[in-house]
Design a protein around this motif. Sequence first.
Motif, PDB file in Angstrom:
ATOM      1  N   SER A 152       0.806  -1.235   0.000  1.00  0.00           N
ATOM      2  CA  SER A 152       0.000   0.000   0.000  1.00  0.00           C
ATOM      3  C   SER A 152       0.836   1.279   0.000  1.00  0.00           C
ATOM      4  CB  SER A 152      -0.947  -0.005   1.200  1.00  0.00           C
ATOM      5  OG  SER A 152      -1.774  -1.136   1.190  1.00  0.00           O
ATOM      6  N   PRO A 153       1.730   1.429  -0.970  1.00  0.00           N
ATOM      7  CA  PRO A 153       2.532   2.658  -1.001  1.00  0.00           C
ATOM      8  C   PRO A 153       1.689   3.887  -1.338  1.00  0.00           C
ATOM      9  CG  PRO A 153       2.900   1.376  -2.973  1.00  0.00           C
ATOM     10  CD  PRO A 153       2.034   0.544  -2.078  1.00  0.00           C
ATOM     11  N   VAL A 154       2.100   5.027  -0.806  1.00  0.00           N
ATOM     12  CA  VAL A 154       1.434   6.310  -1.065  1.00  0.00           C
ATOM     13  C   VAL A 154       2.501   7.294  -1.524  1.00  0.00           C
ATOM     14  CG1 VAL A 154       0.167   8.235  -0.037  1.00  0.00           C
ATOM     15  CG2 VAL A 154      -0.334   5.885   0.680  1.00  0.00           C
ATOM     16  N   VAL A 155       2.219   7.993  -2.615  1.00  0.00           N
ATOM     17  CA  VAL A 155       3.098   9.055  -3.085  1.00  0.00           C
ATOM     18  C   VAL A 155       2.422  10.367  -2.695  1.00  0.00           C
ATOM     19  CG1 VAL A 155       4.164  10.167  -5.082  1.00  0.00           C
ATOM     20  CG2 VAL A 155       3.981   7.660  -4.987  1.00  0.00           C
ATOM     21  N   LEU A 156       3.024  11.084  -1.758  1.00  0.00           N
ATOM     22  CA  LEU A 156       2.459  12.356  -1.286  1.00  0.00           C
ATOM     23  C   LEU A 156       2.912  13.474  -2.205  1.00  0.00           C
ATOM     24  CD1 LEU A 156       2.998  11.954   2.561  1.00  0.00           C
ATOM     25  CD2 LEU A 156       0.879  11.677   1.255  1.00  0.00           C
ATOM     26  N   MET A 157       1.948  14.098  -2.850  1.00  0.00           N
ATOM     27  CA  MET A 157       2.241  15.207  -3.748  1.00  0.00           C
ATOM     28  C   MET A 157       2.082  16.521  -2.984  1.00  0.00           C
ATOM     29  SD  MET A 157       0.503  13.685  -7.217  1.00  0.00           S
ATOM     30  CE  MET A 157       1.175  14.968  -8.266  1.00  0.00           C
ATOM     31  N   PRO A 158       2.815  17.554  -3.387  1.00  0.00           N
ATOM     32  CA  PRO A 158       2.753  18.823  -2.653  1.00  0.00           C
ATOM     33  C   PRO A 158       1.450  19.579  -2.905  1.00  0.00           C
ATOM     34  CG  PRO A 158       4.074  19.091  -4.608  1.00  0.00           C
ATOM     35  CD  PRO A 158       3.728  17.618  -4.523  1.00  0.00           C
ATOM     36  N   THR A 159       1.132  20.461  -2.000  1.00  0.00           N
ATOM     37  CA  THR A 159       0.016  21.379  -2.199  1.00  0.00           C
ATOM     38  C   THR A 159       0.483  22.464  -3.155  1.00  0.00           C
ATOM     39  OG1 THR A 159      -0.794  20.965   0.034  1.00  0.00           O
ATOM     40  CG2 THR A 159      -1.565  22.983  -1.047  1.00  0.00           C
ATOM     41  N   VAL A 160      -0.306  22.719  -4.190  1.00  0.00           N
ATOM     42  CA  VAL A 160       0.030  23.769  -5.149  1.00  0.00           C
ATOM     43  C   VAL A 160      -1.131  24.746  -5.233  1.00  0.00           C
ATOM     44  CG1 VAL A 160       1.555  22.271  -6.518  1.00  0.00           C
ATOM     45  CG2 VAL A 160      -0.849  22.488  -7.154  1.00  0.00           C
ATOM     46  N   SER A 161      -0.846  25.921  -5.717  1.00  0.00           N
ATOM     47  CA  SER A 161      -1.867  26.951  -5.893  1.00  0.00           C
ATOM     48  C   SER A 161      -2.695  26.652  -7.139  1.00  0.00           C
ATOM     49  CB  SER A 161      -1.199  28.318  -6.037  1.00  0.00           C
ATOM     50  OG  SER A 161      -2.145  29.276  -6.451  1.00  0.00           O
ATOM     51  N   GLU A 210      -5.980  16.318 -13.171  1.00  0.00           N
ATOM     52  CA  GLU A 210      -5.652  14.896 -13.303  1.00  0.00           C
ATOM     53  C   GLU A 210      -4.237  14.693 -12.774  1.00  0.00           C
ATOM     54  OE1 GLU A 210      -8.249  14.152 -17.385  1.00  0.00           O
ATOM     55  OE2 GLU A 210      -6.065  14.226 -17.535  1.00  0.00           O
ATOM     56  N   VAL A 211      -3.838  13.442 -12.610  1.00  0.00           N
ATOM     57  CA  VAL A 211      -2.463  13.133 -12.230  1.00  0.00           C
ATOM     58  C   VAL A 211      -1.799  12.494 -13.442  1.00  0.00           C
ATOM     59  CG1 VAL A 211      -0.948  11.803 -10.718  1.00  0.00           C
ATOM     60  CG2 VAL A 211      -3.020  12.871  -9.787  1.00  0.00           C
ATOM     61  N   GLN A 212      -0.720  13.116 -13.872  1.00  0.00           N
ATOM     62  CA  GLN A 212       0.010  12.654 -15.047  1.00  0.00           C
ATOM     63  C   GLN A 212       1.311  11.995 -14.595  1.00  0.00           C
ATOM     64  OE1 GLN A 212       1.901  15.668 -17.745  1.00  0.00           O
ATOM     65  NE2 GLN A 212       0.420  14.832 -19.215  1.00  0.00           N
ATOM     66  N   LEU A 213       1.666  10.874 -15.209  1.00  0.00           N
ATOM     67  CA  LEU A 213       2.912  10.180 -14.886  1.00  0.00           C
ATOM     68  C   LEU A 213       3.946  10.398 -15.972  1.00  0.00           C
ATOM     69  CD1 LEU A 213       1.658   6.720 -13.570  1.00  0.00           C
ATOM     70  CD2 LEU A 213       2.187   8.782 -12.280  1.00  0.00           C
ATOM     71  N   LEU A 214       5.203  10.434 -15.542  1.00  0.00           N
ATOM     72  CA  LEU A 214       6.340  10.574 -16.452  1.00  0.00           C
ATOM     73  C   LEU A 214       7.278   9.397 -16.237  1.00  0.00           C
ATOM     74  CD1 LEU A 214       7.055  14.356 -15.715  1.00  0.00           C
ATOM     75  CD2 LEU A 214       5.742  13.426 -17.627  1.00  0.00           C
ATOM     76  N   ASP A 215       7.831   8.869 -17.318  1.00  0.00           N
ATOM     77  CA  ASP A 215       8.744   7.725 -17.218  1.00  0.00           C
ATOM     78  C   ASP A 215      10.127   8.185 -16.750  1.00  0.00           C
ATOM     79  OD1 ASP A 215      10.173   8.703 -19.446  1.00  0.00           O
ATOM     80  OD2 ASP A 215       9.366   7.206 -20.818  1.00  0.00           O
ATOM     81  N   PRO A 216      11.078   7.267 -16.582  1.00  0.00           N
ATOM     82  CA  PRO A 216      12.418   7.661 -16.100  1.00  0.00           C
ATOM     83  C   PRO A 216      13.155   8.655 -17.001  1.00  0.00           C
ATOM     84  CG  PRO A 216      12.088   5.333 -15.725  1.00  0.00           C
ATOM     85  CD  PRO A 216      10.918   5.802 -16.562  1.00  0.00           C
ATOM     86  N   GLN A 217      12.731   8.794 -18.264  1.00  0.00           N
ATOM     87  CA  GLN A 217      13.341   9.781 -19.153  1.00  0.00           C
ATOM     88  C   GLN A 217      12.494  11.061 -19.213  1.00  0.00           C
ATOM     89  OE1 GLN A 217      13.006   6.361 -20.243  1.00  0.00           O
ATOM     90  NE2 GLN A 217      15.058   6.156 -19.392  1.00  0.00           N
ATOM     91  N   GLN A 240       2.737  14.318 -11.591  1.00  0.00           N
ATOM     92  CA  GLN A 240       2.489  15.755 -11.516  1.00  0.00           C
ATOM     93  C   GLN A 240       1.014  16.034 -11.745  1.00  0.00           C
ATOM     94  OE1 GLN A 240       5.079  17.383 -14.518  1.00  0.00           O
ATOM     95  NE2 GLN A 240       3.856  16.650 -16.229  1.00  0.00           N
ATOM     96  N   TYR A 241       0.564  17.164 -11.219  1.00  0.00           N
ATOM     97  CA  TYR A 241      -0.796  17.606 -11.478  1.00  0.00           C
ATOM     98  C   TYR A 241      -0.865  18.071 -12.928  1.00  0.00           C
ATOM     99  CZ  TYR A 241      -1.016  17.897  -6.351  1.00  0.00           C
ATOM    100  OH  TYR A 241      -0.967  17.626  -5.012  1.00  0.00           O
ATOM    101  N   TYR A 242      -1.983  17.812 -13.570  1.00  0.00           N
ATOM    102  CA  TYR A 242      -2.194  18.225 -14.960  1.00  0.00           C
ATOM    103  C   TYR A 242      -3.573  18.877 -15.044  1.00  0.00           C
ATOM    104  CZ  TYR A 242      -2.866  17.941 -20.018  1.00  0.00           C
ATOM    105  OH  TYR A 242      -3.098  18.250 -21.327  1.00  0.00           O
ATOM    106  N   ALA A 243      -3.626  20.120 -15.542  1.00  0.00           N
ATOM    107  CA  ALA A 243      -4.892  20.851 -15.632  1.00  0.00           C
ATOM    108  C   ALA A 243      -5.603  20.532 -16.944  1.00  0.00           C
ATOM    109  CB  ALA A 243      -4.647  22.347 -15.525  1.00  0.00           C
ATOM    110  N   THR A 244      -6.891  20.249 -16.840  1.00  0.00           N
ATOM    111  CA  THR A 244      -7.721  20.060 -18.038  1.00  0.00           C
ATOM    112  C   THR A 244      -8.554  21.308 -18.316  1.00  0.00           C
ATOM    113  OG1 THR A 244      -9.495  19.061 -16.727  1.00  0.00           O
ATOM    114  CG2 THR A 244      -7.850  17.565 -17.680  1.00  0.00           C
ATOM    115  N   GLY A 245      -8.395  22.300 -17.494  1.00  0.00           N
ATOM    116  CA  GLY A 245      -9.090  23.580 -17.558  1.00  0.00           C
ATOM    117  C   GLY A 245      -8.630  24.352 -16.332  1.00  0.00           C
ATOM    118  N   ALA A 246      -9.287  25.443 -16.003  1.00  0.00           N
ATOM    119  CA  ALA A 246      -8.928  26.192 -14.794  1.00  0.00           C
ATOM    120  C   ALA A 246      -9.266  25.347 -13.567  1.00  0.00           C
ATOM    121  CB  ALA A 246      -9.680  27.516 -14.755  1.00  0.00           C
ATOM    122  N   ALA A 247      -8.250  24.985 -12.810  1.00  0.00           N
ATOM    123  CA  ALA A 247      -8.443  24.129 -11.635  1.00  0.00           C
ATOM    124  C   ALA A 247      -9.166  24.872 -10.520  1.00  0.00           C
ATOM    125  CB  ALA A 247      -7.087  23.633 -11.126  1.00  0.00           C
ATOM    126  N   THR A 248      -9.948  24.101  -9.767  1.00  0.00           N
ATOM    127  CA  THR A 248     -10.571  24.650  -8.565  1.00  0.00           C
ATOM    128  C   THR A 248      -9.862  24.064  -7.355  1.00  0.00           C
ATOM    129  OG1 THR A 248     -12.222  22.886  -8.384  1.00  0.00           O
ATOM    130  CG2 THR A 248     -12.820  24.820  -9.729  1.00  0.00           C
TER     131      THR A 248
END
Length: 182
Positions: free
Chosen positions: A53-62, A120-127, A159-167
């Motif tokens: 049950s790993p958890v990746v804690l992402m930072p709070t962003v504006s 949304e949450v977007q993933l990036l590979d090792p490159q 990373q966070y990914y915006a699909t429009g103006a985030a709330t």
Amino acid sequence: MMKTQFIKSPFALLLSGLLLSTSALAASDNTINFQGEVSDETCSVAVNGNAASPVVLMPTVSKADLATSGATAGQTSFTVGLTGCTANATTSTKVSTVFVGNNVSSSGNLTNTGTAQNVEVQLLDPQDAVINLTSGYTGSGDLTLKTGETEASATYNAQYYATGAATAGTVAASLQYAVTYQ
């Protein structure tokens, strides 16, 4: 002498027909499929050192950081690691990370199940290439064990990914992970 008796009641015929058709349906609807693999190599797998049950804690962003569609923010690294592998003295073993998103958007990102909108949450590979999870993802030997090695790791980013103006609100997403040995 044995006497054979046939069911004469229309209700009894209907009931027996229903029971037979129900049991035939139950056999196909109640199927359990098993999948696995037998390999020359097995390892313990952990994400950021957590095997369960790993958890990746992402930072709070504006929300201002995610004000337009396509904006990204809060890139967070996480490591998929192998330990306890059997060292092969003569050849390397190709091992790849496998990700399958639980809720995937049409753009291939993890859908937010939290309260923030247009995120949304977007993933990036090792490159640092964007991973499209629409059909799942299998790394290309990202965890390959070189000759004689018993550990390997690969660093990914979320990373966070915006699909429009985030709330403002919470962000939550999940995926299944595994490794495949080749």
